[in-house]
Scaffold this motif. Structure first.
Motif, PDB file in Angstrom:
ATOM      1  N   GLY A 163      -2.769   3.894  -2.193  1.00 12.60           N
ATOM      2  CA  GLY A 163      -4.151   3.712  -2.154  1.00 12.60           C
ATOM      3  C   GLY A 163      -4.808   4.933  -3.071  1.00 12.60           C
ATOM      4  N   VAL A 169      -9.448   3.372  -0.873  1.00 11.81           N
ATOM      5  CA  VAL A 169      -9.292   2.056  -1.816  1.00 11.81           C
ATOM      6  C   VAL A 169      -7.876   1.570  -1.729  1.00 11.81           C
ATOM      7  N   PRO A 170      -7.484   0.284  -1.428  1.00  7.90           N
ATOM      8  CA  PRO A 170      -6.086  -0.002  -1.107  1.00  7.90           C
ATOM      9  C   PRO A 170      -5.608  -0.326  -2.610  1.00  7.90           C
ATOM     10  N   HIS A 196      -2.221  -5.842   2.728  1.00  8.03           N
ATOM     11  CA  HIS A 196      -1.889  -4.540   2.479  1.00  8.03           C
ATOM     12  C   HIS A 196      -1.088  -3.749   3.668  1.00  8.03           C
ATOM     13  N   ILE A 247      -5.848  -2.180  -7.797  1.00  9.23           N
ATOM     14  CA  ILE A 247      -6.990  -2.540  -6.614  1.00  9.23           C
ATOM     15  C   ILE A 247      -6.848  -3.800  -6.027  1.00  9.23           C
ATOM     16  N   THR A 248      -6.669  -3.919  -4.574  1.00 10.03           N
ATOM     17  CA  THR A 248      -6.560  -5.272  -3.952  1.00 10.03           C
ATOM     18  C   THR A 248      -7.503  -5.486  -2.758  1.00 10.03           C
ATOM     19  N   GLU A 249      -8.047  -6.732  -2.751  1.00  4.12           N
ATOM     20  CA  GLU A 249      -8.418  -6.983  -1.438  1.00  4.12           C
ATOM     21  C   GLU A 249      -7.496  -7.983  -0.381  1.00  4.12           C
ATOM     22  N   GLY A 250      -6.470  -8.003  -1.067  1.00  8.06           N
ATOM     23  CA  GLY A 250      -5.296  -8.964  -0.485  1.00  8.06           C
ATOM     24  C   GLY A 250      -4.755  -8.242   0.655  1.00  8.06           C
ATOM     25  N   LEU A 260      -3.363  -2.086   6.283  1.00 11.94           N
ATOM     26  CA  LEU A 260      -4.641  -2.812   6.799  1.00 11.94           C
ATOM     27  C   LEU A 260      -4.154  -4.165   7.567  1.00 11.94           C
ATOM     28  N   ARG A 278      -2.143  -2.152  -4.632  1.00  9.89           N
ATOM     29  CA  ARG A 278      -0.873  -2.997  -4.520  1.00  9.89           C
ATOM     30  C   ARG A 278       0.207  -1.699  -4.409  1.00  9.89           C
ATOM     31  N   GLN A 311     -18.684   5.222  -8.011  1.00  7.58           N
ATOM     32  CA  GLN A 311     -17.577   4.557  -7.627  1.00  7.58           C
ATOM     33  C   GLN A 311     -16.767   4.049  -8.577  1.00  7.58           C
TER      34      GLN A 311
END
Length: 358
Positions: free
Chosen positions: A207, A292-293, A264, A259-262, A267, A295, A216
């Motif tokens: 992260g 920010v997560p 983690h 950067i991922t929204e999948g 999370l 991978r 940002q």
């Protein structure tokens, strides 16, 4: 207070030095891992002052009671507040004492009592000692302490200091301090030398946090570090930062594809009980810190001094960037690489003893 040295007084500080010198002009002392504390007593008035010049009295009632019994009527001292548990210093237990609830403080004062370790004297009675050389202040402290006041061991022998540096870490100490024998006590100045333990570890970058200056996504403030435990759980162990401005911007570009929204490991449903996670609320931080997560695919080698927090542990301070490790697989970055010093009895440190215990 009518002491010749009265609070607030900035404590004398130390600058980091790589190696203990072959010099007979320094007084070496163990570097205690606690809260810096200056003590001022004038009769019934007794003040515990932090490094940041704030009063500590309400957090350590048992220390006040002990010092009221052991100190002379008028004195000013420099030292450290520490908590010892199971034969070693416990910094986590010490930080728990800074609590808003008086009932909680009273309970912890009984369960995990703190100790004041004196390592310098600023005044005795009407006699100021700030301008006296270290050798004179040390002699005054030794005469003052006797068998009642807990005071740090000291030596002028570099060989003994090196032995302490290695041995006393097993009791949770932080290294060694060197004080020039012929120099005065200079408040707020880095007139001493500190020799601290330094190690490296390979960590997963899982992260980041954006830098506070700028929009940002423009510049990285810090990278969030992780280590795997024996069950394959990735724990947050600290951060690495302090990058130059240009490098912060380069990192933002380099790491953007990660950067991922999948899914983690820090999370959602991936989180397990007891897992260390970034950004949580605690007594020092009332709000969650956004992050920010990424991978967990990149590995970085970092420098660190100490760990804390038991099992799983975390780095005590911000880690230092050493290099990227493209040759390492993230799954290989585990706790097993962290060095564990040989255990050593804390009471033996107070005596300046050098016999190893098992």
């Amino acid at each position: 207070m009518s002491l010749p040295v009265t609070p607030p007084v900035k404590p004398m500080l130390a600058k980091a030095v790589a190696t203990i010198p072959d010099s007979g002009e320094l007084l070496f002392e163990p570097k205690w891992d606690g809260f810096r504390c200056l003590v001022f007593r004038d009769g019934d008035e007794l003040t515990l002052q932090s490094r940041s010049l704030k009063p500590l009295n309400r957090y350590f009632p048992e220390v006040l009671a002990e010092l009221a019994e052991t100190l002379p009527e008028r004195v000013a001292l420099d030292g450290e507040l520490v908590v010892g548990l199971s034969g070693r210093l416990d910094f986590d237990a010490l930080t728990e004492r800074i609590h808003p609830a008086a009932s909680r403080i009273a309970l912890l004062a009984e369960q995990t009592p703190a100790t004041f370790v004196a390592f310098d004297v600023l005044a005795i009675g009407d006699r100021p000692l700030l301008d006296e050389p270290t050798r004179v202040r040390r002699a005054a402290l030794t005469d003052l302490a006797g068998d009642r006041l807990q005071h740090t061991p000291a030596t002028t022998d570099p060989g003994t200091a090196r032995h302490w540096f290695e041995l006393f870490e097993g009791a949770g100490l932080d290294g060694v301090i060197g004080k020039p024998l012929d120099e005065p006590y200079v408040p707020g100045k880095r007139s001493m030398f500190k020799y601290k333990h330094s190690r490296t570890a390979d960590c997963v970058v899982a992260g980041l946090r954006w830098h506070v200056d700028g929009a940002q996504g423009e510049a990285v403030g810090s990278l969030l570090l992780g280590l795997y435990d024996g069950d394959g759980v990735l724990h947050h162990v600290g951060v690495v930062g302090a990058f130059p401005v240009r490098r912060r911007r380069e990192l933002a570009t380099e790491l953007a594809p990660l950067i991922t929204e999948g899914a983690h490991p820090w999370l959602g449903e991936a989180v397990v009980e007891g897992q260390r996670l970034p950004g949580g609320v605690n007594r020092w931080r009332p709000n969650e810190q956004p992050w920010v997560p990424l991978r967990p695919e990149r590995v970085v080698e970092v420098g660190y001094e100490h760990t804390e927090g038991g099992h799983p542990a975390r780095f005590r301070h911000t880690a230092q960037f050493a290099r990227w490790r493209p040759d390492r697989e993230p799954a290989s970055c585990g706790y097993a690489q962290l060095e564990e010093p040989a255990r050593y009895d804390l009471d033996a440190v107070f005596r300046g003893a050098v016999k190893r215990t098992r």
